[in-house]
Every structure is written in C-alpha cells, then in structure tokens.
Design a protein around this motif. Structure first.
Motif, short mmCIF file in Angstrom:
data_model
loop_
_atom_site.label_atom_id
_atom_site.label_comp_id
_atom_site.label_asym_id
_atom_site.label_seq_id
_atom_site.Cartn_x
_atom_site.Cartn_y
_atom_site.Cartn_z
N ARG A 38 53.02 11.10 1.01
CA ARG A 38 53.70 10.60 -0.16
C ARG A 38 52.99 9.36 -0.68
O ARG A 38 52.31 8.66 0.07
CB ARG A 38 55.17 10.27 0.13
CG ARG A 38 55.38 9.10 1.07
CD ARG A 38 56.85 8.94 1.40
NE ARG A 38 57.11 7.81 2.28
CZ ARG A 38 58.28 7.57 2.85
NH1 ARG A 38 59.32 8.37 2.62
NH2 ARG A 38 58.42 6.50 3.64
N GLN A 39 53.16 9.11 -1.96
CA GLN A 39 52.54 7.96 -2.57
C GLN A 39 53.39 7.44 -3.71
O GLN A 39 53.76 8.19 -4.61
CB GLN A 39 51.13 8.29 -3.09
CG GLN A 39 50.36 7.10 -3.61
CD GLN A 39 48.91 7.43 -3.88
OE1 GLN A 39 48.55 8.57 -4.13
NE2 GLN A 39 48.06 6.42 -3.81
N ALA A 40 53.71 6.17 -3.65
CA ALA A 40 54.44 5.51 -4.72
C ALA A 40 53.43 4.83 -5.64
O ALA A 40 52.33 4.48 -5.21
CB ALA A 40 55.42 4.50 -4.15
N PRO A 41 53.78 4.63 -6.91
CA PRO A 41 52.85 3.96 -7.84
C PRO A 41 52.41 2.61 -7.30
O PRO A 41 53.24 1.80 -6.88
CB PRO A 41 53.69 3.81 -9.11
CG PRO A 41 54.65 4.94 -9.05
CD PRO A 41 55.01 5.04 -7.59
N GLY A 42 51.11 2.38 -7.30
CA GLY A 42 50.58 1.12 -6.83
C GLY A 42 50.52 0.98 -5.32
O GLY A 42 50.11 -0.07 -4.82
N LYS A 43 50.90 2.01 -4.60
CA LYS A 43 50.89 1.96 -3.14
C LYS A 43 49.89 2.97 -2.57
O LYS A 43 49.50 3.93 -3.24
CB LYS A 43 52.28 2.27 -2.58
CG LYS A 43 53.37 1.30 -3.03
CD LYS A 43 53.16 -0.08 -2.43
CE LYS A 43 54.29 -1.01 -2.82
NZ LYS A 43 55.59 -0.57 -2.23
N GLU A 44 49.49 2.74 -1.34
CA GLU A 44 48.59 3.66 -0.67
C GLU A 44 49.34 4.92 -0.27
O GLU A 44 50.55 4.92 -0.06
CB GLU A 44 47.99 3.02 0.59
CG GLU A 44 46.97 1.95 0.34
CD GLU A 44 46.27 1.51 1.61
OE1 GLU A 44 45.21 0.89 1.51
OE2 GLU A 44 46.78 1.80 2.71
N ARG A 45 48.60 6.00 -0.18
CA ARG A 45 49.16 7.24 0.29
C ARG A 45 49.57 7.09 1.75
O ARG A 45 48.86 6.48 2.55
CB ARG A 45 48.14 8.37 0.14
CG ARG A 45 48.71 9.76 0.43
CD ARG A 45 47.59 10.78 0.44
NE ARG A 45 46.71 10.58 1.58
CZ ARG A 45 45.48 11.07 1.66
NH1 ARG A 45 44.98 11.77 0.66
NH2 ARG A 45 44.75 10.84 2.76
N GLU A 46 50.70 7.66 2.09
CA GLU A 46 51.23 7.56 3.44
C GLU A 46 51.49 8.94 4.00
O GLU A 46 52.11 9.78 3.36
CB GLU A 46 52.54 6.75 3.43
CG GLU A 46 53.26 6.70 4.76
CD GLU A 46 54.62 6.07 4.67
OE1 GLU A 46 55.13 5.58 5.70
OE2 GLU A 46 55.20 6.06 3.56
N GLU A 47 51.01 9.17 5.20
CA GLU A 47 51.30 10.42 5.89
C GLU A 47 52.69 10.31 6.48
O GLU A 47 52.98 9.37 7.22
CB GLU A 47 50.27 10.67 6.99
CG GLU A 47 50.50 11.97 7.76
CD GLU A 47 49.51 12.14 8.89
OE1 GLU A 47 48.37 12.57 8.60
OE2 GLU A 47 49.87 11.84 10.04
N VAL A 48 53.55 11.25 6.16
CA VAL A 48 54.93 11.17 6.63
C VAL A 48 55.24 12.14 7.75
O VAL A 48 56.12 11.87 8.58
CB VAL A 48 55.94 11.35 5.48
CG1 VAL A 48 55.74 10.26 4.44
CG2 VAL A 48 55.80 12.72 4.83
#
Length: 121
Positions: A38-48
């Motif tokens: 997942r990735q929020a605007p302005g944030k790094e992609r995160e493996e969930v």
C-alpha cells in the motif's frame, strides 16, 4: 505475461472491514510469492502482507491481527481481508506476484494497477 487486477477497495469508516481481491491471469508457477502493498500520497510504499506458495504468511506489524491474506488457487485469486480498519490504513493497495518463494526476498516483478482504500474517522 501475468496480469493482476485488484478490486474491492472503497470508503469505510474506522472500525469497518473490506476485502480486497486480486485476480491473476496466466500465473501457475509451482513456487510463488503473492504480496499486498500500500502507498499513501507522499509516503513510501509499504509491504503489508505476503503469502508463499506453501501457505506461509507474513504481515507488517501495523496490520498484524487485523489483516488476513489468503488465496483461492482454483480461482487464481489473492485476497486481503481487512478488519478493524484505521484511518492510517488509507492508501492505494497493490497486489504483486513473483515466480519464486517469498524467502528469496527479491522484489516482485508483476504488479496490479491498485485499488483505493479510504478509511474515515
């Protein structure tokens, strides 16, 4: 080619649930790693979450106990059940796949277009 298509995203209030789906085309490898990011605007992609071909799973600490990754091999579909959603879970969710076990720890080479999840408080 392997095509991944996510669905199931939407808007939900905090505490609610959503189930994301990822349908895979032309993906029948004996060893594979399926992932949700997942990735929020302005944030790094995160493996969930990840799911190996032998059924082993892994979760990010932030979602452990709330999210469940699973698959239906017959349907070539990966799922992410998300419960007790929090506003910080908001983001674009992507599924990814690779023709090797998750313990290889290499970046996935197949990605979907993503589905938006918005959690309001």
């Amino acid at each position: 080619q392997v095509k991944l298509v996510e669905s199931g995203g939407g808007s939900v209030q905090a505490g609610g649930s959503l189930r994301l789906s990822c349908e895979a085309s032309k993906f029948t490898y004996p060893a594979h790693c399926m992932e949700w990011h997942r990735q929020a605007p302005g944030k790094e992609r995160e493996e969930v979450a990840t799911l190996d071909s032998d059924g082993d799973t892994s979760y990010a600490a932030s979602v452990k106990g709330r999210f469940t990754i699973s698959k239906d091999i017959a349907k070539n579909t990966l799922y992410l059940q998300m419960d007790s959603l929090k506003p910080e879970d908001t983001g674009m969710y992507y599924c990814a796949a690779a023709p090797w076990n998750c313990w290889v720890h290499a970046p996935a080479n197949f990605w979907g277009q993503g589905t938006q999840v918005t959690v309001s408080s």
